[in-house]
Design a protein around this motif. Structure first.
Motif, PDB file in Angstrom:
ATOM      1  N   GLN A   1      -1.298  -2.005 -16.742  1.00  0.00           N
ATOM      2  CA  GLN A   1       0.117  -1.934 -17.091  1.00  0.00           C
ATOM      3  C   GLN A   1       0.908  -1.260 -15.965  1.00  0.00           C
ATOM      4  OE1 GLN A   1       2.583  -3.296 -18.516  1.00  0.00           O
ATOM      5  NE2 GLN A   1       2.120  -2.816 -20.645  1.00  0.00           N
ATOM      6  N   ARG A   2       0.361  -0.203 -15.378  1.00  0.00           N
ATOM      7  CA  ARG A   2       1.056   0.465 -14.278  1.00  0.00           C
ATOM      8  C   ARG A   2       1.170  -0.475 -13.079  1.00  0.00           C
ATOM      9  NH1 ARG A   2      -2.699   5.486 -14.235  1.00  0.00           N
ATOM     10  NH2 ARG A   2      -1.700   6.167 -12.326  1.00  0.00           N
ATOM     11  N   THR A   3       0.101  -1.229 -12.842  1.00  0.00           N
ATOM     12  CA  THR A   3       0.132  -2.173 -11.731  1.00  0.00           C
ATOM     13  C   THR A   3       1.210  -3.227 -11.947  1.00  0.00           C
ATOM     14  OG1 THR A   3      -2.242  -1.855 -11.535  1.00  0.00           O
ATOM     15  CG2 THR A   3      -1.304  -3.730 -10.379  1.00  0.00           C
TER      16      THR A   3
ATOM     17  N   ALA B   1       0.837  -1.201   0.000  1.00  0.00           N
ATOM     18  CA  ALA B   1       0.000   0.000   0.000  1.00  0.00           C
ATOM     19  C   ALA B   1       0.871   1.248   0.000  1.00  0.00           C
ATOM     20  CB  ALA B   1      -0.910  -0.014   1.222  1.00  0.00           C
ATOM     21  N   GLU B   2       1.936   1.196   0.786  1.00  0.00           N
ATOM     22  CA  GLU B   2       2.866   2.319   0.861  1.00  0.00           C
ATOM     23  C   GLU B   2       3.468   2.588  -0.530  1.00  0.00           C
ATOM     24  OE1 GLU B   2       3.593   4.285   3.255  1.00  0.00           O
ATOM     25  OE2 GLU B   2       5.232   5.340   2.232  1.00  0.00           O
ATOM     26  N   ARG B   3       3.916   1.500  -1.159  1.00  0.00           N
ATOM     27  CA  ARG B   3       4.530   1.622  -2.471  1.00  0.00           C
ATOM     28  C   ARG B   3       3.531   2.191  -3.486  1.00  0.00           C
ATOM     29  NH1 ARG B   3       8.861  -0.588  -5.393  1.00  0.00           N
ATOM     30  NH2 ARG B   3       9.951  -0.206  -3.460  1.00  0.00           N
ATOM     31  N   PHE B   4       2.315   1.666  -3.465  1.00  0.00           N
ATOM     32  CA  PHE B   4       1.305   2.150  -4.404  1.00  0.00           C
ATOM     33  C   PHE B   4       1.014   3.629  -4.165  1.00  0.00           C
ATOM     34  CE2 PHE B   4      -1.026  -1.186  -6.969  1.00  0.00           C
ATOM     35  CZ  PHE B   4       0.031  -2.070  -6.956  1.00  0.00           C
ATOM     36  N   LYS B   5       1.000   4.015  -2.876  1.00  0.00           N
ATOM     37  CA  LYS B   5       0.688   5.403  -2.559  1.00  0.00           C
ATOM     38  C   LYS B   5       1.754   6.338  -3.127  1.00  0.00           C
ATOM     39  CE  LYS B   5       0.095   7.883   1.443  1.00  0.00           C
ATOM     40  NZ  LYS B   5       0.295   7.753   2.883  1.00  0.00           N
ATOM     41  N   THR B   6       3.009   5.969  -2.925  1.00  0.00           N
ATOM     42  CA  THR B   6       4.065   6.851  -3.420  1.00  0.00           C
ATOM     43  C   THR B   6       4.084   6.917  -4.948  1.00  0.00           C
ATOM     44  OG1 THR B   6       5.637   5.047  -3.277  1.00  0.00           O
ATOM     45  CG2 THR B   6       5.619   6.590  -1.454  1.00  0.00           C
ATOM     46  N   LEU B   7       3.522   5.908  -5.583  1.00  0.00           N
ATOM     47  CA  LEU B   7       3.511   5.916  -7.044  1.00  0.00           C
ATOM     48  C   LEU B   7       2.189   6.449  -7.593  1.00  0.00           C
ATOM     49  CD1 LEU B   7       5.213   2.488  -7.724  1.00  0.00           C
ATOM     50  CD2 LEU B   7       6.237   4.740  -7.916  1.00  0.00           C
ATOM     51  N   ASN B   8       1.367   7.029  -6.743  1.00  0.00           N
ATOM     52  CA  ASN B   8       0.083   7.595  -7.154  1.00  0.00           C
ATOM     53  C   ASN B   8      -0.880   6.561  -7.734  1.00  0.00           C
ATOM     54  OD1 ASN B   8       0.635  10.301  -6.442  1.00  0.00           O
ATOM     55  ND2 ASN B   8       1.942  10.444  -8.256  1.00  0.00           N
ATOM     56  N   LEU B   9      -0.778   5.346  -7.235  1.00  0.00           N
ATOM     57  CA  LEU B   9      -1.749   4.324  -7.654  1.00  0.00           C
ATOM     58  C   LEU B   9      -2.731   4.134  -6.496  1.00  0.00           C
ATOM     59  CD1 LEU B   9       0.719   1.720  -9.162  1.00  0.00           C
ATOM     60  CD2 LEU B   9      -0.981   2.988 -10.446  1.00  0.00           C
ATOM     61  N   PRO B  10      -4.023   4.057  -6.787  1.00  0.00           N
ATOM     62  CA  PRO B  10      -4.979   3.903  -5.685  1.00  0.00           C
ATOM     63  C   PRO B  10      -4.787   2.577  -4.942  1.00  0.00           C
ATOM     64  CG  PRO B  10      -6.082   3.843  -7.839  1.00  0.00           C
ATOM     65  CD  PRO B  10      -4.657   4.174  -8.089  1.00  0.00           C
ATOM     66  N   GLU B  11      -4.925   2.633  -3.623  1.00  0.00           N
ATOM     67  CA  GLU B  11      -4.685   1.448  -2.809  1.00  0.00           C
ATOM     68  C   GLU B  11      -5.703   0.348  -3.106  1.00  0.00           C
ATOM     69  OE1 GLU B  11      -4.264   2.323   1.384  1.00  0.00           O
ATOM     70  OE2 GLU B  11      -4.552   0.220   1.893  1.00  0.00           O
ATOM     71  N   LYS B  12      -6.909   0.744  -3.510  1.00  0.00           N
ATOM     72  CA  LYS B  12      -7.950  -0.266  -3.724  1.00  0.00           C
ATOM     73  C   LYS B  12      -7.629  -1.201  -4.892  1.00  0.00           C
ATOM     74  CE  LYS B  12     -11.341   1.884  -6.788  1.00  0.00           C
ATOM     75  NZ  LYS B  12     -10.971   3.240  -7.148  1.00  0.00           N
ATOM     76  N   VAL B  13      -6.661  -0.796  -5.727  1.00  0.00           N
ATOM     77  CA  VAL B  13      -6.238  -1.673  -6.815  1.00  0.00           C
ATOM     78  C   VAL B  13      -5.751  -3.015  -6.266  1.00  0.00           C
ATOM     79  CG1 VAL B  13      -4.440  -1.970  -8.574  1.00  0.00           C
ATOM     80  CG2 VAL B  13      -5.693   0.164  -8.439  1.00  0.00           C
ATOM     81  N   LEU B  14      -5.115  -2.965  -5.087  1.00  0.00           N
ATOM     82  CA  LEU B  14      -4.563  -4.185  -4.487  1.00  0.00           C
ATOM     83  C   LEU B  14      -5.628  -5.253  -4.282  1.00  0.00           C
ATOM     84  CD1 LEU B  14      -2.190  -2.638  -1.815  1.00  0.00           C
ATOM     85  CD2 LEU B  14      -1.531  -3.864  -3.885  1.00  0.00           C
ATOM     86  N   LYS B  15      -6.852  -4.794  -4.002  1.00  0.00           N
ATOM     87  CA  LYS B  15      -7.930  -5.739  -3.739  1.00  0.00           C
ATOM     88  C   LYS B  15      -8.644  -6.167  -5.020  1.00  0.00           C
ATOM     89  CE  LYS B  15      -9.706  -3.213  -0.405  1.00  0.00           C
ATOM     90  NZ  LYS B  15     -10.662  -2.611   0.489  1.00  0.00           N
ATOM     91  N   SER B  16      -8.315  -5.508  -6.137  1.00  0.00           N
ATOM     92  CA  SER B  16      -9.065  -5.772  -7.368  1.00  0.00           C
ATOM     93  C   SER B  16      -8.526  -6.998  -8.094  1.00  0.00           C
ATOM     94  CB  SER B  16      -8.963  -4.585  -8.317  1.00  0.00           C
ATOM     95  OG  SER B  16      -9.182  -3.405  -7.633  1.00  0.00           O
ATOM     96  N   TYR B  17      -9.358  -7.498  -9.001  1.00  0.00           N
ATOM     97  CA  TYR B  17      -8.924  -8.533  -9.922  1.00  0.00           C
ATOM     98  C   TYR B  17      -8.416  -7.855 -11.185  1.00  0.00           C
ATOM     99  CZ  TYR B  17     -11.281 -11.906  -6.961  1.00  0.00           C
ATOM    100  OH  TYR B  17     -11.641 -12.692  -5.907  1.00  0.00           O
TER     101      TYR B  17
END
Lengths: 278, 336, 267
Positions: free
Chosen positions: B163-165, B137-153
């Motif tokens: 692609q960013r993920t 989550a920390e990494r995603f935050k610093t890269l401006n990616l929403p944290e909820k992506v982690l829970k997505s399929y």
């Protein structure tokens, strides 16, 4: 395509299946020409064990089981092939119409296909067989054929739907080709290998279905098939008499034929199916 | 210890065909990459750029095979390591590789966090599930990616987000070098920009130290990388700074390639685009001498024999028989 | 362009897919006027509806609403002969050369079909010459190619053969759906040159469907920008690209990396 046919000949699985099948076919076609006796002639005592004269012994009526087996395999393969042709042709037509035309026609045909898939085809098979009085091996084959097409229809429909959106089909359309021409020249070549594979599978399952209903005594009259040999063995209590030769060779033959057809199918699958090929 | 983060010399890798022929898709490639620098690799399709990217990982799967040469990361030759060592020590930690169409290779039945757990389980087994989540989550935050992506399929994400993920996942272990093969070519311009932004962020925040970017889109390379390398028929034909490669290329092939750039800028309209007739040579039978000679408008008899020397033009290096002055004179003559 | 003859006009053209709650409007009340000899680019990102619009123009998809007029009359596509007549005038090139070819037939058949579509009665000799001429227009050697199967050719060669097909048919309108997005930059220049030559020689109207703003600017007289099924801006190429008015157009142009100006990555 010639190319894939050559590759097919290099596939060990396909070749094992094909050679096995062809050898069996040759045997059952040639042997009756040498031994020209009537398979239904009673020539020995009941349930004679195998010996040098009667290679597979005799059945309850004292008939030569080896000769019966030859005729039985012939009938079974014939029934399987006819059933396969019927199932493939019906499945192909319905699948092509459903996939290519799309829309409402697709919805209706898919619904019909699904109904046929859901209803246990073996039950229909039994019901139809019971209700028809004059059962020849041809009628049995046709009945098997018209109860087993849905799987082919489904596969063909899926393929056709994806092909319909391809650009070479669009090019053919704007080149002014008629719909039948597009189906024959732009769609069929791409699904031909699937259809051949489906045909082989349908043939194998046709042979199994024939054996099953004949064993129940609902098979064709006036002929000898592998299922009928098993039926006789069952009715006249061959297992109780310890006469294994009355049913084991027939059962093994069914296994061998379907095995050879399945081998051919697997071999083809490995070559035509890009997912496995890689 | 050299200051080069990545140093490749004499690398040759080949595909084995069904008929057991060897096709060298990477045929004697040398280059080095300084820490903190980015390198772009350009060329037509079939020139070997994707194979080079794949080869840099040190893993070889049939039909691709290793021929010769070395790949050094901070001076350590990874070709001397065993497969097991490569997998546990190099891949993901030293070099991360994002293949073409990687975003479509994600298993659609697993959530994004699962892929990260998978990587960390192997490399940092001491972390608990919760710690993994926090780290991701920390990494995603610093890269401006929403944290909820982690829970997505994967299928719930748009192409650009996917692609960013993928890039964020593959760099979770802070690899020194990231090798990205056409990471933007299937995307719309807006998503393309977002992906480029992400890679810049990774560099700025020092999650990765260097980047090797492979694409056929030259304007993109101009903005993303410090240096550009052009490949042709398995060889590097020219290498230099992005500025020089775009505006002052020397090799006839690079010259044409740059002349075919199309951008929506004043003056583009009515300009004659460069075209190269013919096709790259069949790598099964490479012609002797210069590999581009067959399609080169300036080719002379001497181009078709012997070894092609490497000339310099300032910091640019190029593989051609002719000196810079001669080539430039020809170009000037052609333009008038 | 207004002094040129009007060839195709679209009025309120709409395409809706699905029904009920799953209804999506792919093309939403689009108007356009294409003239004889004009080169038009329809620019949009994926999902903008540009390909759907192109399919409707080609007559491969039926419009849900609105109309297309061809040469001042509503176009008729009811019967097979109507459609055949329409396709004599309106032809297309598609994005993926590999899927545009039927893998089972030799290259020759593609060109033979063109002769058949035109209803020409030619001797073997004349047929051969005609196909050879078409191939030499696209710098291919018919002698080397006619016996080959599509998979023996490169993507660039295949796409050039598609242009040879257009050369033989010389339609009044060509709809080119991303014709260069799957070929290399160098082949792209060649293909664009050939298409422009076709326009100059036959006064063909060419409609490019593309996501590439640079390409649209380079080739076209007129540009239509599409976003979510609607045309947000249209006009002469110079104006649209160098002086865009709509915010979406501005965004689109600024997102493209250029070589003479900085590329703002934003924050």
């Amino acid at each position: 395509m010639k190319n894939s046919f050559v590759i097919l000949l290099k596939s060990p699985k396909f070749m094992i299946g094909a050679i096995l099948f062809l050898l069996m076919l040759a045997l059952v076609l040639i042997y009756p020409q040498i031994n020209r006796k009537d398979p239904l002639e009673m020539m020995a005592l009941a349930f004679q064990p195998p010996d040098a004269n009667l290679w597979l012994g005799s059945d309850n009526f004292g008939r030569d089981l080896f000769l019966e087996l030859m005729y039985g395999i012939q009938t079974s393969i014939r029934v399987g092939l006819i059933a396969g042709v019927f199932a493939t042709v019906i499945g192909l037509i319905i699948g092509l119409a459903s996939g290519y035309i799309g829309g409402m026609v697709d919805n209706i045909l898919t619904a019909i296909t699904n109904i046929f898939i859901v209803i246990p085809s073996f039950v229909i098979l039994i019901l139809i067989s019971v209700s028809i009085n004059s059962r020849s091996s041809l009628v049995t084959a046709i009945i098997i054929g018209i109860t087993s097409w849905p799987w082919t229809a489904r596969a063909v429909r899926a393929q056709t739907t994806s092909l319909r959106g391809r650009d070479h089909v669009h090019i053919a359309k704007i080149s002014g080709h008629s719909t039948p021409k597009i189906i024959v020249f732009e769609i069929l070549p791409y699904i031909a290998s699937y259809v051949v594979m489906a045909f082989v599978l349908q043939t194998a399952s046709g042979i199994l279905s024939e054996a099953s209903i004949s064993m129940l005594g609902l098979g064709p009259y006036n002929t000898i098939s592998l299922g009928i040999i098993m039926n006789w063995a069952l009715v006249f209590e061959a297992p109780v008499a310890g006469a294994w030769w009355a049913f084991i060779p027939a059962a093994l033959s069914i296994a061998l034929i379907t095995f050879s057809l399945y081998m051919m199918n697997t071999g083809m699958d490995e070559i035509f199916n890009p997912k496995i090929r890689s | 210890m050299s200051t080069h983060i990545l140093e490749v010399s004499g690398l040759k890798t080949y595909y084995k065909t069904r008929l057991k022929e060897k096709v060298f898709a990477v045929d004697g490639v040398d280059f080095e990459l300084e820490e903190g620098k980015t390198l772009g690799i350009a060329g037509e399709s079939g020139c070997g750029k994707s194979t080079l990217a794949l080869s840099l990982m040190g893993f070889y799967f049939p039909p691709l095979h290793y021929g010769s040469g070395s790949i050094r990361i901070h001076g350590n030759d990874i070709m001397k390591l065993s497969k097991e060592q490569l997998r546990s020590q190099v891949s993901g930690r030293e070099i991360a590789y994002i293949p073409q169409a990687a975003m479509n290779a994600l298993n659609p039945t697993l959530r994004i966090i699962h892929f990260i757990e998978d990587i960390l389980k192997e490399h940092r087994p001491e972390l608990s599930k919760k710690q993994v989540w926090e780290l991701a989550a920390e990494r995603f935050k610093t890269l401006n990616l929403p944290e909820k992506v982690l829970k997505s399929y994967p299928n719930e994400l748009s192409g650009g987000m996917k692609q960013r993920t993928v890039i964020a996942i593959s760099t979770i272990l802070n690899p020194k070098v990231l090798i990205a093969d056409e990471p933007t070519s299937a995307l719309d311009v807006t998503s393309q920009k977002a992906v480029i932004k992400l890679m810049k962020d990774l560099l700025d925040k020092k999650y990765i130290r260097s980047l090797v970017f492979i694409t056929h889109e030259l304007p993109l390379l101009y903005h993303v990388t410090d240096d550009i390398m052009v490949m042709y028929a398995g060889e590097i034909v020219e290498r230099g700074t992005a500025e020089q490669m775009i505006f002052d290329p020397v090799h006839p092939y690079t010259k044409k390639l740059m002349g075919s750039i199309l951008v929506p800028e004043e003056g583009m309209k009515g300009q004659k685009l460069a075209a190269i007739p013919g096709a790259p040579p069949n790598l099964k039978q490479v012609p002797p001498g210069c590999r581009f000679a067959e399609r080169c408008t300036y080719a002379q008899d001497e181009c078709r024999v012997g070894k092609v020397p490497i000339h310099k033009n300032g910091s640019n290096e190029y593989r051609c028989h002719f000196e810079t002055e001669i080539l430039k004179e020809w170009y000037a003559h052609e333009q008038s | 362009m207004s002094n040129r003859e009007l060839l195709i006009r679209g009025k309120d053209l709409t395409k809706v897919f699905g029904y009920g709650t799953q209804k999506t409007t792919a093309v939403d009340a689009v108007d356009f006027d294409f003239h004889k000899g004009e080169i038009i680019s329809l620019v949009g990102e994926s999902g903008s509806g540009k390909t759907t619009l192109a399919k409707m123009m080609m007559g491969l998809l039926k419009e849900s609403g609105g109309s297309i007029e061809y040469k001042g009359k509503p176009r008729r596509l009811k019967s097979h002969s109507d459609r055949k007549r329409y396709w004599k005038d309106i032809q297309a090139i598609f994005q993926d050369p590999f899927s545009s070819f039927n893998l089972f037939y030799r290259v020759e058949k593609l060109l033979m079909d063109c002769i058949k579509l035109q209803g020409l009665k030619l001797s073997k000799e004349e047929q051969y010459l005609k196909m050879k001429e078409a191939c030499s227009f696209v710098n291919l050697k018919f002698e080397e190619l006619h016996n080959k199967y599509p998979f023996e050719l490169s993507g660039g060669q295949m796409q050039r053969l598609m242009i040879a097909r257009i050369f033989m048919l010389h339609p009044k309108v060509l709809i080119a759906d991303e014709p260069t997005s799957m070929v290399d930059a160098c082949s792209r220049s060649t293909i664009l040159d050939m298409l422009l030559k076709l326009r100059d020689e036959n006064e063909m109207t060419i409609i490019f469907i593309t996501h590439d703003v640079g390409l649209a600017y380079y080739v076209s007289d007129t540009i239509y920008i599409m976003e979510k099924g609607k045309i947000v801006e249209s006009g002469p190429a110079e104006e649209i690209i160098l002086n865009p008015q709509h915010s979406y157009t501005r965004q689109l142009i600024s997102d493209v990396p250029k070589i003479h100006s900085a590329w703002d990555l934003g924050s």
